[in-house]
Design a protein around this motif. Structure first.
Motif, mmCIF file in Angstrom:
data_model
loop_
_atom_site.group_PDB
_atom_site.id
_atom_site.type_symbol
_atom_site.label_atom_id
_atom_site.label_comp_id
_atom_site.label_asym_id
_atom_site.label_seq_id
_atom_site.Cartn_x
_atom_site.Cartn_y
_atom_site.Cartn_z
ATOM 1 N N UNK A 13 -8.017 15.458 5.823
ATOM 2 C CA UNK A 13 -6.628 15.486 6.296
ATOM 3 C C UNK A 13 -6.392 14.381 7.334
ATOM 4 N N UNK A 14 -7.344 14.178 8.225
ATOM 5 C CA UNK A 14 -7.214 13.110 9.220
ATOM 6 C C UNK A 14 -7.232 11.727 8.574
ATOM 7 N N UNK A 15 -8.096 11.549 7.572
ATOM 8 C CA UNK A 15 -8.146 10.269 6.858
ATOM 9 C C UNK A 15 -6.830 10.002 6.125
ATOM 10 N N UNK A 16 -6.269 11.039 5.515
ATOM 11 C CA UNK A 16 -4.984 10.899 4.828
ATOM 12 C C UNK A 16 -3.882 10.521 5.817
ATOM 13 N N UNK A 17 -3.896 11.162 6.975
ATOM 14 C CA UNK A 17 -2.885 10.870 7.995
ATOM 15 C C UNK A 17 -3.039 9.440 8.502
ATOM 16 N N UNK A 18 -4.276 9.001 8.731
ATOM 17 C CA UNK A 18 -4.520 7.627 9.189
ATOM 18 C C UNK A 18 -4.052 6.620 8.144
ATOM 19 N N UNK A 19 -4.308 6.899 6.868
ATOM 20 C CA UNK A 19 -3.872 6.004 5.794
ATOM 21 C C UNK A 19 -2.353 5.949 5.732
ATOM 22 N N UNK A 20 -1.692 7.081 5.881
ATOM 23 C CA UNK A 20 -0.230 7.120 5.876
ATOM 24 C C UNK A 20 0.353 6.327 7.053
ATOM 25 N N UNK A 22 -1.083 3.822 8.643
ATOM 26 C CA UNK A 22 -1.324 2.396 8.398
ATOM 27 C C UNK A 22 -0.318 1.857 7.386
ATOM 28 N N UNK A 23 -0.052 2.616 6.342
ATOM 29 C CA UNK A 23 0.927 2.200 5.333
ATOM 30 C C UNK A 23 2.312 2.049 5.952
ATOM 31 N N UNK A 24 2.692 3.016 6.804
ATOM 32 C CA UNK A 24 3.997 2.957 7.460
ATOM 33 C C UNK A 24 4.084 1.742 8.392
ATOM 34 N N UNK A 25 3.004 1.459 9.103
ATOM 35 C CA UNK A 25 2.978 0.306 10.009
ATOM 36 C C UNK A 25 3.166 -0.991 9.233
ATOM 37 N N UNK A 26 2.456 -1.141 8.129
ATOM 38 C CA UNK A 26 2.576 -2.346 7.306
ATOM 39 C C UNK A 26 3.999 -2.478 6.768
ATOM 40 N N UNK A 27 4.578 -1.386 6.321
ATOM 41 C CA UNK A 27 5.944 -1.406 5.801
ATOM 42 C C UNK A 27 6.928 -1.796 6.894
#
Length: 108
Positions: A13-20, A22-27
């Motif tokens: 769950x933490x890895x999924x949140x971190x990936x989300x 990072x994706x939001x930051x890039x966007x």
């Protein structure tokens, strides 16, 4: 008796949140580049300018950039007020043009 914690599920769950995040930051960074008009620059020009910004130690310049950025976000229309060092001729600067990379005036 207490139920044992599922560490694997918590880690996933933490890895999924971190990936989300990072994706939001890039966007959001991409949206910022587009909204400022920096998408008219080549990738090399944009990368070079960002490197110079990141390496700058001059506190006065950084404060001036921060004020200008804050004004940009407060403004109603994003590109309505031309900056003093921007090309206001109406045509975007093309790669290989005669305009200096620094923006011409050397102003912060």
């Amino acid at each position: 008796m207490r139920k044992p914690r599922d560490f694997d599920a918590e880690l996933k769950a933490l890895e999924d949140k971190a990936r989300d995040l990072k994706t939001r930051k890039v966007q959001q960074l991409g949206e910022l580049v587009i909204s400022t008009g920096a998408d008219a620059l080549t990738a090399d020009e944009l990368a070079g300018a960002l490197i110079v910004l990141a390496e700058t130690k001059d506190v006065g310049k950084k404060e001036a950039w921060a004020k200008r950025g804050a004004a940009f976000f407060r403004g109603g229309s994003r590109r309505s007020a031309p900056a003093p060092d921007r090309n206001t001729g109406g045509t975007p600067t093309q790669p290989g043009s005669a305009q200096p990379a620094s923006g011409g005036t050397g102003a912060a």
